[in-house]
Design a protein around this motif. Structure first.
Motif, PDB file in Angstrom:
ATOM      1  N   GLY A 385       0.790  -1.222   0.000  1.00 55.28           N
ATOM      2  CA  GLY A 385       0.000   0.000   0.000  1.00 55.28           C
ATOM      3  C   GLY A 385       0.823   1.274   0.000  1.00 55.28           C
ATOM      4  O   GLY A 385       0.263   2.376   0.086  1.00 55.28           O
ATOM      5  N   THR A 386       2.140   1.143  -0.102  1.00 52.82           N
ATOM      6  CA  THR A 386       3.052   2.290  -0.104  1.00 52.82           C
ATOM      7  C   THR A 386       2.755   3.201   1.089  1.00 52.82           C
ATOM      8  O   THR A 386       2.480   4.395   0.944  1.00 52.82           O
ATOM      9  CB  THR A 386       2.963   3.083  -1.435  1.00 52.82           C
ATOM     10  N   LEU A 387       2.800   2.612   2.273  1.00 54.75           N
ATOM     11  CA  LEU A 387       2.566   3.378   3.500  1.00 54.75           C
ATOM     12  C   LEU A 387       3.857   3.940   4.083  1.00 54.75           C
ATOM     13  O   LEU A 387       3.805   4.860   4.914  1.00 54.75           O
ATOM     14  CB  LEU A 387       1.883   2.489   4.545  1.00 54.75           C
ATOM     15  N   PHE A 388       4.993   3.385   3.655  1.00 57.63           N
ATOM     16  CA  PHE A 388       6.266   3.772   4.241  1.00 57.63           C
ATOM     17  C   PHE A 388       7.258   4.133   3.149  1.00 57.63           C
ATOM     18  O   PHE A 388       7.145   3.695   1.995  1.00 57.63           O
ATOM     19  CB  PHE A 388       6.840   2.612   5.087  1.00 57.63           C
ATOM     20  N   SER A 389       8.254   4.916   3.524  1.00 56.04           N
ATOM     21  CA  SER A 389       9.384   5.211   2.639  1.00 56.04           C
ATOM     22  C   SER A 389      10.648   5.160   3.465  1.00 56.04           C
ATOM     23  O   SER A 389      10.615   5.297   4.694  1.00 56.04           O
ATOM     24  CB  SER A 389       9.228   6.586   1.980  1.00 56.04           C
ATOM     25  N   ILE A 390      11.797   4.952   2.802  1.00 59.37           N
ATOM     26  CA  ILE A 390      13.089   4.911   3.480  1.00 59.37           C
ATOM     27  C   ILE A 390      14.064   5.821   2.760  1.00 59.37           C
ATOM     28  O   ILE A 390      14.100   5.850   1.513  1.00 59.37           O
ATOM     29  CB  ILE A 390      13.628   3.463   3.559  1.00 59.37           C
ATOM     30  N   GLY A 391      14.782   6.604   3.545  1.00 57.59           N
ATOM     31  CA  GLY A 391      15.809   7.456   2.944  1.00 57.59           C
ATOM     32  C   GLY A 391      16.892   6.597   2.316  1.00 57.59           C
ATOM     33  O   GLY A 391      17.515   5.793   3.023  1.00 57.59           O
ATOM     34  N   PHE A 392      17.118   6.759   1.001  1.00 61.78           N
ATOM     35  CA  PHE A 392      18.028   5.830   0.319  1.00 61.78           C
ATOM     36  C   PHE A 392      19.457   5.933   0.845  1.00 61.78           C
ATOM     37  O   PHE A 392      20.231   4.982   0.773  1.00 61.78           O
ATOM     38  CB  PHE A 392      18.004   6.073  -1.200  1.00 61.78           C
ATOM     39  N   ASP A 393      19.816   7.100   1.411  1.00 60.69           N
ATOM     40  CA  ASP A 393      21.170   7.239   1.926  1.00 60.69           C
ATOM     41  C   ASP A 393      21.229   7.323   3.448  1.00 60.69           C
ATOM     42  O   ASP A 393      22.295   7.185   4.048  1.00 60.69           O
ATOM     43  CB  ASP A 393      21.838   8.476   1.325  1.00 60.69           C
ATOM     44  N   THR A 394      20.052   7.526   4.101  1.00 55.62           N
ATOM     45  CA  THR A 394      20.038   7.663   5.566  1.00 55.62           C
ATOM     46  C   THR A 394      19.515   6.425   6.278  1.00 55.62           C
ATOM     47  O   THR A 394      19.821   6.196   7.444  1.00 55.62           O
ATOM     48  CB  THR A 394      19.157   8.854   5.985  1.00 55.62           C
ATOM     49  N   GLY A 395      18.678   5.633   5.593  1.00 53.10           N
ATOM     50  CA  GLY A 395      18.083   4.458   6.235  1.00 53.10           C
ATOM     51  C   GLY A 395      16.947   4.787   7.186  1.00 53.10           C
ATOM     52  O   GLY A 395      16.523   3.920   7.962  1.00 53.10           O
ATOM     53  N   VAL A 396      16.422   6.038   7.157  1.00 57.84           N
ATOM     54  CA  VAL A 396      15.341   6.440   8.053  1.00 57.84           C
ATOM     55  C   VAL A 396      13.999   6.087   7.400  1.00 57.84           C
ATOM     56  O   VAL A 396      13.716   6.532   6.279  1.00 57.84           O
ATOM     57  CB  VAL A 396      15.411   7.942   8.375  1.00 57.84           C
ATOM     58  N   ILE A 397      13.206   5.286   8.109  1.00 60.50           N
ATOM     59  CA  ILE A 397      11.875   4.904   7.623  1.00 60.50           C
ATOM     60  C   ILE A 397      10.859   5.905   8.139  1.00 60.50           C
ATOM     61  O   ILE A 397      10.830   6.227   9.338  1.00 60.50           O
ATOM     62  CB  ILE A 397      11.510   3.482   8.086  1.00 60.50           C
ATOM     63  N   SER A 398       9.987   6.399   7.244  1.00 58.30           N
ATOM     64  CA  SER A 398       8.955   7.367   7.591  1.00 58.30           C
ATOM     65  C   SER A 398       7.600   6.852   7.142  1.00 58.30           C
ATOM     66  O   SER A 398       7.495   6.032   6.219  1.00 58.30           O
ATOM     67  CB  SER A 398       9.242   8.723   6.921  1.00 58.30           C
ATOM     68  N   VAL A 399       6.547   7.341   7.804  1.00 54.30           N
ATOM     69  CA  VAL A 399       5.165   7.047   7.410  1.00 54.30           C
ATOM     70  C   VAL A 399       4.736   8.069   6.378  1.00 54.30           C
ATOM     71  O   VAL A 399       4.823   9.284   6.624  1.00 54.30           O
ATOM     72  CB  VAL A 399       4.218   7.078   8.635  1.00 54.30           C
ATOM     73  N   ILE A 400       4.276   7.613   5.216  1.00 49.26           N
ATOM     74  CA  ILE A 400       3.886   8.548   4.154  1.00 49.26           C
ATOM     75  C   ILE A 400       2.407   8.438   3.803  1.00 49.26           C
ATOM     76  O   ILE A 400       1.938   9.120   2.902  1.00 49.26           O
ATOM     77  CB  ILE A 400       4.738   8.325   2.890  1.00 49.26           C
ATOM     78  N   ALA A 401       1.657   7.580   4.509  1.00 47.50           N
ATOM     79  CA  ALA A 401       0.202   7.472   4.300  1.00 47.50           C
ATOM     80  C   ALA A 401      -0.430   7.084   5.635  1.00 47.50           C
ATOM     81  O   ALA A 401       0.245   6.608   6.545  1.00 47.50           O
ATOM     82  CB  ALA A 401      -0.128   6.455   3.211  1.00 47.50           C
TER      83      ALA A 401
END
Length: 821
Positions: A385-401
């Motif tokens: 459902g594309t609820l999360f994203s990860i910084g490609f260089d930082t590794g930080v996972i965020s909620v985007i939905a």
């Protein structure tokens, strides 16, 4: 609340001024706020606690109300000072129970606090601790011990307690003071039973039940005994792996015997049932498992060029019970080389509320390159459902939905780390647990409710039931109901059960004063969706079903066949001749006595009451429930209810039951007649004469169960007291004549017309005593000796006999008493 209405006439500004033809009614609603503290029903409470007592025994119950909004606040009770060591209080009900039964003083004074969330008050509680007054009663044991196997869902007799000291035909009543919803006691027989709720040893291994016996007329003069019920273990728990999920890695160049990872499983069972061994599914591969410790080791070395290979290892944990129970877990073991990125954890997990704002960072993933190069992060699986994203260089996972606990309470992501220089990659699992928040208000099943009730309805008559549901989880989904007050004082006339939504009359209704009540019902967890509910009150001469009598009573035998008809509840002629359809139904109560088990059913059309389940007078001697008649009038239903009493007449359907199928006793021969040897006890759960037990050595039909007679077939050695069951000697016993006696004791009840009986076997061993004198076989013995015989030569042999049977008593020693020249 709402203020009385005001009539307003509004003129205009013209000349001449004109006013509205009809006045307008203005209602000003005053919203309630929590501005009043709760009030206890009493300024102080006092209770007497009799000793001995035990944990869980009820001492007293305090009660408080909140003047705000007809008990809209949930009240919480608590103890405020030092008596917490000895007592505890149920926060929602105010029930005070014993926590520690070791009392160091005779009086306890402490405060109980009640709070509505903002305000609180206290009340003084005094508990006096006294020894129970001498009742002349005593249990056969101060402490009874019993065992029961866990998980038994049948109603099982755990123990039978007996108090002595009452007069003949004087009834005693047994009470279980801390049943805890899992045990019950038959009040007349003292038989303690489970209620059919399976016991779990892992939850509670031992129960201490306090039993009280007393007479009806004096409740302070009682006897008490403790029953310890030990719950024996059954192998009902499989081993459970802890610390999941598991992930492991091993270097490609690792040597055989290298420790890779350790799994751990626990089993809540006891003894061998809780001992855990570990096994691999594939014992001949690259890995081996220590069966006792759960350590995974390398069994065979990897090929040197092997890299980025993942093995799925299946581990079994098995207990040593009979039959054994097992569980399994599969986890990856990754073979890594020195070029692959390495995560700083074997797996990651995080908990986040479902109302977390979008673009909120929730977790940081960190992997390092052995070559010191940059690492790129991507989410490869687990996020359709594309609820999360990860910084490609930082590794930080965020909620985007937006997250929704009700739709998906957890998410399992796979994050890949790739070395920018070599392209080597590694993956790790990330567990995201979504926490529920109270974001769903309760929803009523109907937008409004209507009913009709007679002004002649008695206080406590059920009007109707409202029902709301909440899709949240656990406590967020628990719905409580309140009536919102209005200017008609509906809260004074009606009461709603806060848990079930059942609305009852709280006062007498008068059609001539108020014909219609309209009020709001609030269903709330933390939300507030008010719902209108309409109750029309009609006069008694309207089309309201009216029963022909205020109560219907029936008496039935306890062996009445299922399906039998007791009788019907009847309506007045005016109602029964109405063209409107009337339907009858039984109101199901909350206790067995109020027909909670559906023992009785009512025919919908005729009002005929039928027995639907078997009766047992020893457990439920009478039933009191209501039958409701509903008159259907278009969109409204007129309801009336009547009390029904069913008395269950005892039938002599139980035989006396001895405590044991056989008894054994040992006595010494030579006892004087009338010596008590052994007491037998048989219990009959029937009532009155049907349950009164007498004892006899005579079989049924010979003496009619009168007891106390001497029976020739037993050698007339024994007699039994017909009331107490004491067996005594009738004449002296002789071990040499009869070393053991076997007799049968019969127990009869006094049932009419036929007596019930049962028997038990008594074995009485008579031990030997030294009651027989040695006797010479001849009155005179002669011997001869030569003067040349040496000392020690046999002169004569003396033969004796001793009729005692035991070796010690038969041992004969000789000595010369005189004329020894």
């Amino acid at each position: 609340m709402q203020s009385p209405c005001q009539i307003m006439l509004v003129p205009n500004s013209g000349h001449p001024q004109l006013s509205a033809e009809h006045p307008a009614e203005v209602t000003i609603g005053v919203q309630d706020v929590n501005d009043c503290p709760p009030k206890f029903s009493q300024a102080s409470y006092e209770a007497v606690l009799l000793l001995p007592t035990y944990e869980g025994v009820e001492a007293l119950q305090v009660f408080a109300t909140d003047p705000d909004g007809n008990d809209q606040s949930e009240l919480t009770y608590s103890l405020t000072d030092g008596s917490i060591e000895h007592f505890s209080i149920e926060p929602s009900t105010g029930l005070l129970t014993v926590r520690n039964s070791t009392f160091s003083k005779e009086r306890f004074r402490f405060n109980v606090r009640v709070s509505d969330g903002r305000f609180s008050i206290t009340a003084l509680v005094t508990v006096l601790v006294h020894e129970a007054l001498d009742s002349g009663l005593a249990f056969t044991h101060n402490t009874y011990n019993a065992n029961i196997e866990e998980n038994n869902g049948n109603i099982t007799t755990v123990a039978v307690v007996t108090a002595l000291g009452n007069k003949l035909n004087e009834p005693l009543r047994y009470t279980l003071l801390n049943a805890g919803g899992k045990f019950r006691i038959r009040p007349t027989s003292g038989a303690i039973e489970t209620v059919g709720v399976p016991l779990d040893r892992e939850e509670e291994e031992e129960y201490g039940l306090l039993v009280q016996a007393g007479r009806e007329e004096n409740r302070l003069r009682v006897a008490r005994a403790l029953v310890r019920v030990q719950v024996s273990d059954v192998n009902d728990n499989s081993p459970v792996f802890v610390g999941l999920p598991y992930y492991a890695a091993v270097q490609v160049e690792a040597e055989p015997g290298t420790a890779i990872f350790r799994v751990t499983a626990v089993d809540r069972d006891k003894g061998q049932n809780g001992e855990v061994n570990y096994f691999l599914q594939d014992e001949l591969g690259h890995f081996e498992m220590d069966r006792l410790s759960g350590e995974l080791r390398l069994r065979r070395a990897f090929e040197a060029d092997l890299s980025s290979v993942e093995y799925q290892v299946l581990v079994f944990a098995c207990d040593m019970g009979t039959p054994p129970l097992s569980s399994s877990v599969t986890f990856p073991v990754t073979v890594v080389n020195r070029a692959m990125p390495v995560f700083d954890r074997p797996f990651y997990s995080v908990k986040v509320s479902e109302d977390v704002p979008i673009w909120t960072p929730i977790l940081g993933i960190n992997a390092s390159s052995p070559e010191g190069q940059s690492v790129l992060y991507t989410i490869t699986h687990g996020d359709p459902g594309t609820l999360f994203s990860i910084g490609f260089d930082t590794g930080v996972i965020s909620v985007i939905a937006a997250l929704d606990y009700e739709t998906s309470p957890s998410h399992r992501l796979i994050v890949r780390a790739t070395d920018c220089l070599t392209g080597a990659r590694a993956e790790v699992d990330v567990e995201v647990t979504v926490l529920d928040v109270n974001d769903n208000p309760p929803v009523f099943k109907q937008p409004s409710y209507k009913t009709v009730i007679s002004e002649s309805a008695m206080i406590g008559t059920a009007a109707l039931q409202v029902l709301a549901t909440d899709s949240d989880s656990e406590k967020n989904a628990a719905v409580r109901y309140q009536i919102i007050p209005d200017r008609t004082n509906s809260t004074d006339h009606f009461h709603i059960d806060s848990s079930s939504g059942l609305i009852l009359t709280a006062r007498s209704l008068d059609h001539e004063t108020i014909q219609r009540y309209v009020f709001l019902v609030k269903a709330a967890d933390k939300g507030f969706p008010p719902l209108s509910i309409y109750i029309h009150v009609l006069s008694a001469n309207a089309h309201i079903p009216s029963f022909s009598q205020p109560q219907f009573s029936f008496t039935v035998p306890e062996d009445m066949p299922i399906g039998s008809l007791l009788g019907a509840v009847h309506l007045h002629t005016s109602t029964s001749h109405s063209s409107l359809p009337v339907s009858f139904s039984a109101v199901i109560g909350q206790t067995p006595e109020s027909n909670s088990d559906g023992v009785f059913v009512v025919d919908k059309e005729t009002g005929m009451i039928k027995l639907d389940k078997a009766l047992d007078r020893e457990w439920t001697p009478a039933y009191h429930f209501k039958v409701m008649a509903m008159l259907q009038q278009g969109r409204l239903d007129a309801v009336s209810a009547v009390d029904v009493e069913v008395k269950v007449k005892d039938v002599n359907d139980n035989k006396p039951a001895f405590e044991s199928d056989n008894y054994e006793a040992s006595v010494t021969e030579g006892l004087s007649p009338g010596t008590r040897i052994l007491q037998v006890l048989a219990l009959d759960p029937d009532w009155a004469a049907n349950g009164q037990v007498t004892y006899s050595l005579a079989p049924p039909g010979l003496l009619g169960g009168s007891g106390g007679e001497n029976i020739e077939e037993h050698g007339a050695y024994f007699t039994i007291d017909s009331s107490s069951g004491w067996i005594s000697t009738l004449k002296g016993l002789d071990h040499e004549q009869s070393p053991a006696h076997s007799l049968t004791v019969w127990a009869f009840d006094l049932g009419d017309p036929a007596s019930q009986s049962s028997s038990t076997t008594i074995t009485i061993a008579v031990s030997d005593s030294n009651d027989n004198i040695p006797q010479f076989l001849q009155p005179r013995y002669y011997g001869s000796v030569r003067e040349s015989d040496a000392p020690g030569e046999v002169v004569a042999v003396l033969n004796t006999r001793d009729n005692d049977s035991s070796p010690g008593n038969r041992q004969v020693t000789y000595h010369i008493t005189g004329n020894n020249f």
